[in-house]
Design an enzyme around this catalytic site. Structure first.
Site, PDB file in Angstrom:
ATOM      1  CG  ASN A  55       9.423   2.082   7.087  1.00  0.00           C
ATOM      2  OD1 ASN A  55       9.487   2.724   6.044  1.00  0.00           O
ATOM      3  ND2 ASN A  55       8.503   1.140   7.307  1.00  0.00           N
ATOM      4  CB  CYS A  74      10.852   2.070  -0.676  1.00  0.00           C
ATOM      5  SG  CYS A  74      10.970   3.866  -0.599  1.00  0.00           S
ATOM      6  CG  ASN A  89       8.750   8.352  -3.837  1.00  0.00           C
ATOM      7  OD1 ASN A  89       8.428   8.608  -5.002  1.00  0.00           O
ATOM      8  ND2 ASN A  89       7.968   8.628  -2.805  1.00  0.00           N
ATOM      9  CD  GLU A  94       6.122   6.473   3.288  1.00  0.00           C
ATOM     10  OE1 GLU A  94       6.905   5.579   3.677  1.00  0.00           O
ATOM     11  OE2 GLU A  94       6.391   7.283   2.368  1.00  0.00           O
ATOM     12  NE  ARG A  95       4.738  -1.281   6.901  1.00  0.00           N
ATOM     13  CZ  ARG A  95       4.853  -2.499   6.336  1.00  0.00           C
ATOM     14  NH1 ARG A  95       4.224  -3.539   6.855  1.00  0.00           N
ATOM     15  NH2 ARG A  95       5.569  -2.663   5.222  1.00  0.00           N
ATOM     16  N   GLY A 110       2.501   4.055  -2.387  1.00  0.00           N
ATOM     17  CA  GLY A 110       1.180   4.575  -2.022  1.00  0.00           C
ATOM     18  C   GLY A 110       0.438   5.142  -3.223  1.00  0.00           C
TER      19      GLY A 110
HETATM   20  N1  LIG Z   1       6.658   3.090   4.711  1.00  0.00           N
HETATM   21  C1  LIG Z   1       6.593   2.032   3.685  1.00  0.00           C
HETATM   22  C2  LIG Z   1       7.958   1.865   2.976  1.00  0.00           C
HETATM   23  C3  LIG Z   1       8.337   3.072   2.132  1.00  0.00           C
HETATM   24  C4  LIG Z   1       7.328   3.381   1.067  1.00  0.00           C
HETATM   25  C5  LIG Z   1       7.433   4.751   0.396  1.00  0.00           C
HETATM   26  N2  LIG Z   1       8.443   5.630   0.896  1.00  0.00           N
HETATM   27  C6  LIG Z   1       7.468   4.622  -1.123  1.00  0.00           C
HETATM   28  O1  LIG Z   1       8.003   5.510  -1.801  1.00  0.00           O
HETATM   29  O2  LIG Z   1       6.905   3.603  -1.635  1.00  0.00           O
HETATM   30  C7  LIG Z   1       6.186   0.715   4.368  1.00  0.00           C
HETATM   31  O3  LIG Z   1       6.345   0.593   5.584  1.00  0.00           O
HETATM   32  O4  LIG Z   1       5.704  -0.178   3.655  1.00  0.00           O
END
Ligand SMILES: N[C@H](CCC[C@H](N)C(=O)O)C(=O)O
Length: 276
Positions: free
Chosen positions: A66, A75, A77, A210-211, A222
């Site tokens: 991140n 992740c 995407n 997002e975390r 998500g």
């Molecule tokens: N921020 C997310 C990671 C990226 C997820 C997101 N960009 C996607 O496309 O799934 C986490 O800390 O778990």
């Protein structure tokens, strides 16, 4: 050390992709933060690192960081961009890829034009798997924030997600509630916070705080987690067009124990070199 990269995005969720197969790359949280910094570095939501496979039955290892420097489990995407990147860099000629992530493996299928389909694996729903502090597994959970109680879903796609239903996605309290929920004590590893409006059983709208990043234009894991939560509550069918601020993903899920599949675009914006 000069490192080649590609700047890519999936529906506006943007990435710096690094080829750790042809180049020797050692990332630290500070280096990730600098790469992701939209003034001092290249700028992105996540830094994604391609590494050689660690097991004979996988094609690559896929690591996700991140913008705050933290390494995370998945992740979605980024997985679609990963498939396009390894083809563009001629690291593989295979259309179907088996890729190792921290939480298991993903199957990537590079389709026509810019579409990529990903088997994201089965969602994890037991509180301890998410991880989420709860006495027992439930379809949804009451969660208190600053004296107010909200109803949430809790789902892991390898990474943790909380999902709240809203009447109007434009009015969702993403900026007010997102940061508070993302660090809520009942999510010991933090959590991505999705705000979901169901329009019809096959069409929904989602915004995600997002975390480790903040609100992004799209979140693949998500979208999968939100669909799983809505499906468990019998609010959607097995196939949903999930509309995020950056565009739409097609999500399929037929029920517990089954894998979630996600289809959407993966775009390369430019190539460059960064001094790490
Ligand atoms: N921020 C997310 C990671 C990226 C997820 C997101 N960009 C996607 O496309 O799934 C986490 O800390 O778990």
């Amino acid at each position: 050390m000069r490192v080649k990269f590609s700047k890519m995005h999936g529906l506006g969720n943007d990435f710096v992709m690094l080829d750790g197969v042809s180049q020797r790359i050692r990332l630290s949280p500070d280096k990730v933060r600098r790469i992701a910094d939209r003034r001092l570095g290249i700028g992105c939501d996540q830094v994604l690192l391609v590494e050689p496979p660690r097991h004979p039955d996988t094609d690559f290892c896929y690591r996700i960081f991140n913008a705050d420097g933290g390494e995370v489990e998945n992740c979605g995407n980024g997985a679609r961009c990963f498939a396009r990147f390894v083809h563009e860099r001629r690291l593989t000629g295979k259309q179907h890829l088996n890729v190792e992530i921290a939480s298991g493996t993903l199957q990537l299928n590079l389709m026509d034009a810019d579409q990529v389909e990903v088997n994201m694996g089965a969602p994890l729903l037991e509180p301890e798997q998410i991880p989420f502090r709860a006495d027992r597994r439930a379809e949804s959970y009451p969660l208190e924030v600053n004296g107010e109680t909200f109803t949430i879903g809790a789902v892991s796609m390898g990474n943790p997600h909380a999902v709240l239903l809203v009447e109007d996605i434009q009015l969702a309290p993403v900026r007010e509630l997102g940061p508070l929920l993302a660090v809520h004590s009942r999510f010991p590893q933090g959590v991505n916070v999705g705000f979901l409006q169901i329009e019809t059983p096959s069409r929904a709208h989602l915004r995600v705080f997002e975390r480790g990043v903040g609100e992004t234009r799209a979140c693949g894991t998500g979208a999968c987690a939100a669909m799983v939560y809505a499906h468990q509550r019998e609010l959607v069918e097995d196939k949903v067009d999930m509309h995020l601020p950056g565009g739409a993903l097609t999500i399929h899920w037929s029920g517990p124990g089954q894998p979630v599949t996600m289809k959407g675009p993966a775009i390369t914006v430019f190539h460059g070199q960064i001094i790490l």
